[in-house]
Scaffold this motif. Structure first.
Motif, PDB file in Angstrom:
ATOM      1  N   SER A 187      83.986 -14.757 -52.500  1.00  0.00           N
ATOM      2  CA  SER A 187      85.080 -14.594 -51.540  1.00  0.00           C
ATOM      3  C   SER A 187      84.585 -14.846 -50.120  1.00  0.00           C
ATOM      4  O   SER A 187      83.390 -14.719 -49.853  1.00  0.00           O
ATOM      5  CB  SER A 187      85.644 -13.176 -51.636  1.00  0.00           C
ATOM      6  N   PRO A 188      85.509 -15.165 -49.202  1.00  0.00           N
ATOM      7  CA  PRO A 188      85.092 -15.402 -47.819  1.00  0.00           C
ATOM      8  C   PRO A 188      84.336 -14.211 -47.227  1.00  0.00           C
ATOM      9  O   PRO A 188      83.314 -14.374 -46.570  1.00  0.00           O
ATOM     10  CB  PRO A 188      86.405 -15.630 -47.073  1.00  0.00           C
ATOM     11  N   GLU A 189      84.831 -12.987 -47.510  1.00  0.00           N
ATOM     12  CA  GLU A 189      84.189 -11.831 -46.879  1.00  0.00           C
ATOM     13  C   GLU A 189      82.794 -11.569 -47.450  1.00  0.00           C
ATOM     14  O   GLU A 189      81.919 -11.064 -46.746  1.00  0.00           O
ATOM     15  CB  GLU A 189      85.073 -10.579 -46.958  1.00  0.00           C
ATOM     16  N   GLN A 190      82.564 -11.951 -48.727  1.00  0.00           N
ATOM     17  CA  GLN A 190      81.205 -11.809 -49.267  1.00  0.00           C
ATOM     18  C   GLN A 190      80.246 -12.718 -48.503  1.00  0.00           C
ATOM     19  O   GLN A 190      79.081 -12.384 -48.314  1.00  0.00           O
ATOM     20  CB  GLN A 190      81.172 -12.188 -50.754  1.00  0.00           C
ATOM     21  N   LEU A 191      80.750 -13.874 -48.074  1.00  0.00           N
ATOM     22  CA  LEU A 191      79.892 -14.805 -47.342  1.00  0.00           C
ATOM     23  C   LEU A 191      79.487 -14.246 -45.988  1.00  0.00           C
ATOM     24  O   LEU A 191      78.472 -14.624 -45.424  1.00  0.00           O
ATOM     25  CB  LEU A 191      80.618 -16.139 -47.130  1.00  0.00           C
ATOM     26  N   THR A 192      80.321 -13.340 -45.448  1.00  0.00           N
ATOM     27  CA  THR A 192      79.964 -12.758 -44.151  1.00  0.00           C
ATOM     28  C   THR A 192      79.353 -11.376 -44.328  1.00  0.00           C
ATOM     29  O   THR A 192      79.302 -10.589 -43.403  1.00  0.00           O
ATOM     30  CB  THR A 192      81.194 -12.688 -43.222  1.00  0.00           C
ATOM     31  N   LEU A 225      75.206 -22.691 -47.891  1.00  0.00           N
ATOM     32  CA  LEU A 225      76.006 -21.593 -47.362  1.00  0.00           C
ATOM     33  C   LEU A 225      77.080 -22.148 -46.430  1.00  0.00           C
ATOM     34  O   LEU A 225      78.230 -21.716 -46.449  1.00  0.00           O
ATOM     35  CB  LEU A 225      75.094 -20.604 -46.622  1.00  0.00           C
ATOM     36  N   ASN A 226      76.712 -23.142 -45.625  1.00  0.00           N
ATOM     37  CA  ASN A 226      77.682 -23.722 -44.701  1.00  0.00           C
ATOM     38  C   ASN A 226      78.840 -24.366 -45.443  1.00  0.00           C
ATOM     39  O   ASN A 226      79.998 -24.233 -45.050  1.00  0.00           O
ATOM     40  CB  ASN A 226      77.000 -24.756 -43.812  1.00  0.00           C
ATOM     41  N   ALA A 227      78.503 -25.064 -46.540  1.00  0.00           N
ATOM     42  CA  ALA A 227      79.562 -25.715 -47.313  1.00  0.00           C
ATOM     43  C   ALA A 227      80.481 -24.673 -47.941  1.00  0.00           C
ATOM     44  O   ALA A 227      81.678 -24.888 -48.091  1.00  0.00           O
ATOM     45  CB  ALA A 227      78.943 -26.589 -48.400  1.00  0.00           C
ATOM     46  N   MET A 228      79.909 -23.516 -48.308  1.00  0.00           N
ATOM     47  CA  MET A 228      80.734 -22.455 -48.893  1.00  0.00           C
ATOM     48  C   MET A 228      81.686 -21.873 -47.864  1.00  0.00           C
ATOM     49  O   MET A 228      82.774 -21.417 -48.190  1.00  0.00           O
ATOM     50  CB  MET A 228      79.836 -21.331 -49.402  1.00  0.00           C
ATOM     51  N   LYS A 229      81.234 -21.878 -46.603  1.00  0.00           N
ATOM     52  CA  LYS A 229      82.004 -21.157 -45.586  1.00  0.00           C
ATOM     53  C   LYS A 229      83.334 -21.814 -45.261  1.00  0.00           C
ATOM     54  O   LYS A 229      84.145 -21.219 -44.555  1.00  0.00           O
ATOM     55  CB  LYS A 229      81.158 -20.994 -44.316  1.00  0.00           C
ATOM     56  N   ASN A 230      83.570 -23.046 -45.763  1.00  0.00           N
ATOM     57  CA  ASN A 230      84.873 -23.627 -45.443  1.00  0.00           C
ATOM     58  C   ASN A 230      86.019 -22.811 -46.036  1.00  0.00           C
ATOM     59  O   ASN A 230      87.147 -22.896 -45.595  1.00  0.00           O
ATOM     60  CB  ASN A 230      84.944 -25.117 -45.845  1.00  0.00           C
ATOM     61  N   ARG A 231      85.730 -21.967 -47.029  1.00  0.00           N
ATOM     62  CA  ARG A 231      86.809 -21.170 -47.601  1.00  0.00           C
ATOM     63  C   ARG A 231      87.267 -20.054 -46.652  1.00  0.00           C
ATOM     64  O   ARG A 231      88.234 -19.364 -46.929  1.00  0.00           O
ATOM     65  CB  ARG A 231      86.408 -20.610 -48.962  1.00  0.00           C
ATOM     66  N   LEU A 232      86.517 -19.853 -45.571  1.00  0.00           N
ATOM     67  CA  LEU A 232      86.942 -18.886 -44.565  1.00  0.00           C
ATOM     68  C   LEU A 232      88.210 -19.361 -43.869  1.00  0.00           C
ATOM     69  O   LEU A 232      88.927 -18.573 -43.271  1.00  0.00           O
ATOM     70  CB  LEU A 232      85.840 -18.690 -43.511  1.00  0.00           C
ATOM     71  N   PRO A 262      91.755 -10.818 -46.780  1.00  0.00           N
ATOM     72  CA  PRO A 262      91.962  -9.910 -47.920  1.00  0.00           C
ATOM     73  C   PRO A 262      93.300  -9.183 -47.848  1.00  0.00           C
ATOM     74  O   PRO A 262      93.912  -8.905 -48.886  1.00  0.00           O
ATOM     75  CB  PRO A 262      90.804  -8.910 -47.805  1.00  0.00           C
ATOM     76  N   ALA A 263      93.773  -8.889 -46.639  1.00  0.00           N
ATOM     77  CA  ALA A 263      95.031  -8.147 -46.502  1.00  0.00           C
ATOM     78  C   ALA A 263      96.223  -8.977 -46.955  1.00  0.00           C
ATOM     79  O   ALA A 263      97.282  -8.435 -47.269  1.00  0.00           O
ATOM     80  CB  ALA A 263      95.217  -7.704 -45.051  1.00  0.00           C
ATOM     81  N   ALA A 264      96.084 -10.325 -46.983  1.00  0.00           N
ATOM     82  CA  ALA A 264      97.196 -11.194 -47.389  1.00  0.00           C
ATOM     83  C   ALA A 264      97.200 -11.426 -48.891  1.00  0.00           C
ATOM     84  O   ALA A 264      98.136 -11.989 -49.438  1.00  0.00           O
ATOM     85  CB  ALA A 264      97.105 -12.526 -46.649  1.00  0.00           C
ATOM     86  N   ARG A 265      96.124 -11.000 -49.574  1.00  0.00           N
ATOM     87  CA  ARG A 265      96.061 -11.168 -51.037  1.00  0.00           C
ATOM     88  C   ARG A 265      96.831 -10.051 -51.737  1.00  0.00           C
ATOM     89  O   ARG A 265      97.285  -9.108 -51.093  1.00  0.00           O
ATOM     90  CB  ARG A 265      94.594 -11.070 -51.508  1.00  0.00           C
ATOM     91  N   TYR A 266      96.868 -10.091 -53.056  1.00  0.00           N
ATOM     92  CA  TYR A 266      97.282  -8.926 -53.828  1.00  0.00           C
ATOM     93  C   TYR A 266      96.297  -7.812 -53.486  1.00  0.00           C
ATOM     94  O   TYR A 266      95.097  -8.042 -53.328  1.00  0.00           O
ATOM     95  CB  TYR A 266      97.192  -9.209 -55.321  1.00  0.00           C
ATOM     96  N   HIS A 311      82.987  -8.952 -39.769  1.00  0.00           N
ATOM     97  CA  HIS A 311      82.715  -7.682 -40.427  1.00  0.00           C
ATOM     98  C   HIS A 311      83.950  -7.211 -41.180  1.00  0.00           C
ATOM     99  O   HIS A 311      84.875  -6.667 -40.586  1.00  0.00           O
ATOM    100  CB  HIS A 311      82.270  -6.631 -39.410  1.00  0.00           C
ATOM    101  N   ALA A 312      83.973  -7.461 -42.461  1.00  0.00           N
ATOM    102  CA  ALA A 312      85.108  -7.033 -43.274  1.00  0.00           C
ATOM    103  C   ALA A 312      85.099  -5.511 -43.358  1.00  0.00           C
ATOM    104  O   ALA A 312      84.058  -4.873 -43.245  1.00  0.00           O
ATOM    105  CB  ALA A 312      85.006  -7.636 -44.664  1.00  0.00           C
ATOM    106  N   LEU A 313      86.278  -4.940 -43.549  1.00  0.00           N
ATOM    107  CA  LEU A 313      86.387  -3.494 -43.699  1.00  0.00           C
ATOM    108  C   LEU A 313      85.862  -3.081 -45.067  1.00  0.00           C
ATOM    109  O   LEU A 313      86.076  -3.782 -46.044  1.00  0.00           O
ATOM    110  CB  LEU A 313      87.848  -3.077 -43.600  1.00  0.00           C
TER     111      LEU A 313
END
Lengths: 483, 246
Positions: A187-192, A225-232, A262-266, A311-313
């Motif tokens: 997930s995007p937040e795991q990357l950060t 890692l940079n290529a993964m971050k496009n999902r942010l 994450p707040a916009a997901r289920y 910084h994700a909650l």
């Protein structure tokens, strides 16, 4: 320690005998084993032995230790049963149930799968994720490789090496390098650096659904890692552009899981399962009919905003679930004039006013249409269904709840209590609300047993609603028994 | 073996008895008192008598800054704490003060190190309130399991990789595995004056066979403890803190 990795068939460790080597992995080897000392657990066993040594990254041993800590604390049909763990400093191993079933990875190679299959498998995986979240655990590495589908189609999650349990120390929390999850699913937040948001698993669930429905990965297989971050910030190609036969509602469900925020997901995997099982209830938004990736300006906006979301909650899984409950109200539509309906409606209204991310399932359990009455069985059944569904809709309408929060179900059954219990369990219901029996209601004799049977046997809490104006003294007055 | 770890009792005999009862119910057979037997509360003598009896039967007790303040002059205290120290000095018998004087600063046993504040210069009573402070404490302890009090909150510091420590907020009642190949610094919380807005008494149990630690919270009659503080004429603010857990 390293000698454990090259265990030959017949070797014995701590009361287990090695039968066969099953798998040589990057971080661990798997052996099938049997018990030679102590009680036989009664199911096949697999022993996981970590690869240790200077050539191994520290995360792999931290991951092994994490799994050895978390697996014994997990229960239920959606995880392998834990049997034993070896002392990490002496003989590191983990013995657990060897699951018989089909790997979802093997099933995924045949994707795109038919819609009905995607729904069935997706709902099973969502059930498993929800069961894990209910136990305060986040998987963090959800992918087909780590999912086994049993013969009865329930899903089992494997490999808790990246998992986080709110009750235990997190050995991977301080890892500076990217340490959690698998590139296509993370997930995007795991990357950060987030290690404590259960909605990370909802994102990975979305990737799995996307993969099963389209045969493609929404973000490919990035290798940096940079290529993964496009999902942010980047939105994936809408599933319907890959497989046009995918219905809008399924695209809605998948893309909602894949929201970067994450707040916009289920907020709960149980809600994903509910929507997959009740397509007609899914609230369609612009996501459902998207035919191309978001435009440049939208993506730029998301990218700009993502810069601030470093910084994700931290969200405790059990707290998040308690804020996203699935509530089931049992409505007796066979007796529309019963005075308990208003009391039930008031209770439902109170719950709706709590401002939770709730789902309300309104269920009417009616007697099965008897064969041999006028017209065919199917006609009688569907006619009855319609009558009761209309009554249910009339029942819920005064509450003015948003349509996507409510679903209506008419269940035909000779045993209403058993039907309600089964339906509640298979829909991950957190709370059942139903009317209390009144002592003088001879015409509703079955209702009494419904309320008490449901209360006694439910897997979750049960809220029994009584008409407030009636006290027990009122009931005991002789005139109440006149009818 | 289950070892009960009780710290910062602070002359609260009601809380101490409740924790000891709870620990025995949970199977504790060995008891370690991690300092600050006195200070703040109304019954310093009662607490010392109970703990002296346990020590006579083999329990361990170490010295805290409030214990030292009873007979030493170099310990800094704010006015509120000082008024309770002066009260304790008045009510304690010479034998009870001698008991405090004879307490060791730090005790090492098997894989465990017991100290009131930090194993790094215990006599300075520095707070283990950050990963860096925990790292210094674990380094000086030189043992896998270091148990401290002094900060009045329950925390578990652990070294995931190398000496660097991470903080973890434990959930009461959950046994957390603390394998001896890692360094752990457990802050067991306060029996007599919890400060996390929860008046329940706090302590911990170390299980030497399972190699796990369980942090415990015990409800007790904290209103009675506060009433005793008012009764003996100690400052209202101390009674209020015990009542509200702050």
């Amino acid at each position: 320690m390293s000698s454990l990795e090259s265990l030959a068939p017949g070797s014995e460790i701590d009361g287990f005998r090695v039968i066969n080597r099953l798998h040589i992995g990057g971080t661990a080897h798997l052996f099938s084993v049997e018990v030679i000392k102590g009680p036989d657990p009664g199911f096949p066993l697999v022993m996981k032995v970590p690869r240790v040594g200077h050539d191994q990254p520290t995360e792999s041993i931290l991951g092994f230790e994490t799994e050895a800590m978390i697996l014994p604390a997990l229960k239920g049909a959606h995880v392998p049963r834990f049997v034993a763990a070896g002392d990490l400093a002496r003989v590191p191993y983990l013995t657990m149930e060897w699951l018989q079933g089909t790997g979802l990875a093997a099933i995924a190679t045949t994707a795109p799968l038919p819609e009905a299959r995607v729904l069935k498998l997706g709902a099973s995986v969502a059930d498993a994720v929800h069961a894990l979240h209910q136990q305060n655990t986040i998987h963090h590495d959800l992918k087909p490789d780590n999912i086994i589908i049993r013969e009865d189609e329930t899903a089992v999650l494997l490999d808790f090496g990246f998992a986080h349990h709110a009750h235990f120390p997190d050995f991977l929390a301080e890892e500076k390098r990217f340490a959690s999850g698998s590139a296509p699913y993370v997930s995007p937040e795991q990357l950060t650096g987030s290690r404590a948001d259960p909605r990370s698993d909802i994102f990975a669930l979305g990737v799995v659904l996307y993969e099963l429905a389209t045969g493609k990965l929404p973000f490919g297989v990035p290798d940096t890692l940079n290529a993964m971050k496009n999902r942010l910030w980047a939105s994936p190609a809408p599933p319907r552009t890959r497989v046009p036969s995918i219905p809008p509602w399924l695209q809605e469900v998948i893309l909602r899981c894949l929201e970067p925020d994450p707040a916009a997901r289920y907020q709960s995997a149980a809600h994903v399962a509910l929507d997959l099982r009740n397509p007609e209830q899914v609230l369609l938004t612009a996501r459902a009919n998207r035919t191309e990736r978001a435009g440049f300006m939208t993506q730029f906006g998301l990218w700009w905003r993502s810069r601030g979301e470093r910084h994700a909650l931290n969200r405790n899984p059990q707290v998040l679930i308690s804020e996203s409950p699935v509530i089931m109200v049992a409505v007796d539509t066979s007796h529309p004039d019963d005075e308990r309906h208003q009391a039930l409606q008031w209770t439902a209204r109170q719950m709706a006013s709590l401002n939770l991310e709730f789902r309300l399932i309104c269920v009417s359990a009616i007697r099965a249409a008897s064969i041999g009455e006028s017209g065919g069985v199917a006609d009688t059944s569907s006619g009855l269904q319609l009558v009761h569904k209309v009554r249910l809709r009339n029942w819920i309408e005064p509450l003015r709840l948003p349509a996507h929060r409510v679903s209506l179900h008419v269940l035909e059954s000779g045993d209403p209590a058993a039907t309600l219990l089964e339906f509640a369990k298979s829909n991950n219901v957190d709370l059942i609300v139903l009317g209390a029996p009144a002592p003088n209601e001879t015409s509703l004799a079955w209702w009494r047993s419904v309320a008490s049977t449901v209360t006694a046997n439910a897997h979750c809490s049960v809220h029994v609603v009584r008409v407030p104006s009636r006290s027990r003294e009122d009931w005991n007055r002789p005139d109440n028994f006149a009818a | 073996m289950q070892i009960a770890l009780l710290s910062d009792i602070h002359a609260n005999v009601q809380a101490l008895q409740s924790c000891l009862d709870d620990a025995r119910t949970k199977g504790a057979t060995r008891f370690v008192f991690l300092g600050d037997l006195v200070g703040y509360g109304a019954d310093p003598g009662g607490v010392i008598d109970v703990i002296a009896q346990y020590v006579a039967e083999g329990a361990i007790a170490v010295r805290g800054n409030h214990d030292e303040a009873i007979y030493g002059s170099s310990i800094y205290m704010n006015d509120m704490a000082m008024s309770a120290i002066n009260y304790a000095k008045r009510v304690l018998a010479p034998a009870q003060i001698t008991f405090l004087q004879n307490l060791p600063m730090i005790v090492r046993e098997d894989t465990c190190c017991f100290v009131h504040a930090s194993a790094a210069s215990p006599e300075k009573y520095s707070y283990v309130d950050s990963p860096t402070a925990a790292e210094r404490c674990a380094g000086a302890s030189e043992l896998p399991h270091t148990f401290c009090g002094h900060v009045h909150e329950q925390r578990l510091y652990f070294a995931a990789r190398g000496p660097r420590m991470t903080v973890f907020r434990p959930t009461p009642g959950v046994a957390v595995p603390v394998p001896a190949h890692r360094r752990w610094v457990a802050l067991v919380g306060s029996v007599g004056q919890p400060r996390d807005h929860n008046p329940k008494a706090a302590y911990a149990i170390f299980d030497t066979e399972q190699v796990s630690i369980t942090f415990c919270r015990v409800p007790y009659d904290h209103h009675a403890a506060a009433a005793r503080i008012r009764e003996v004429g100690l400052p209202e603010s101390i009674a209020y803190r015990v009542e509200s857990g702050i």
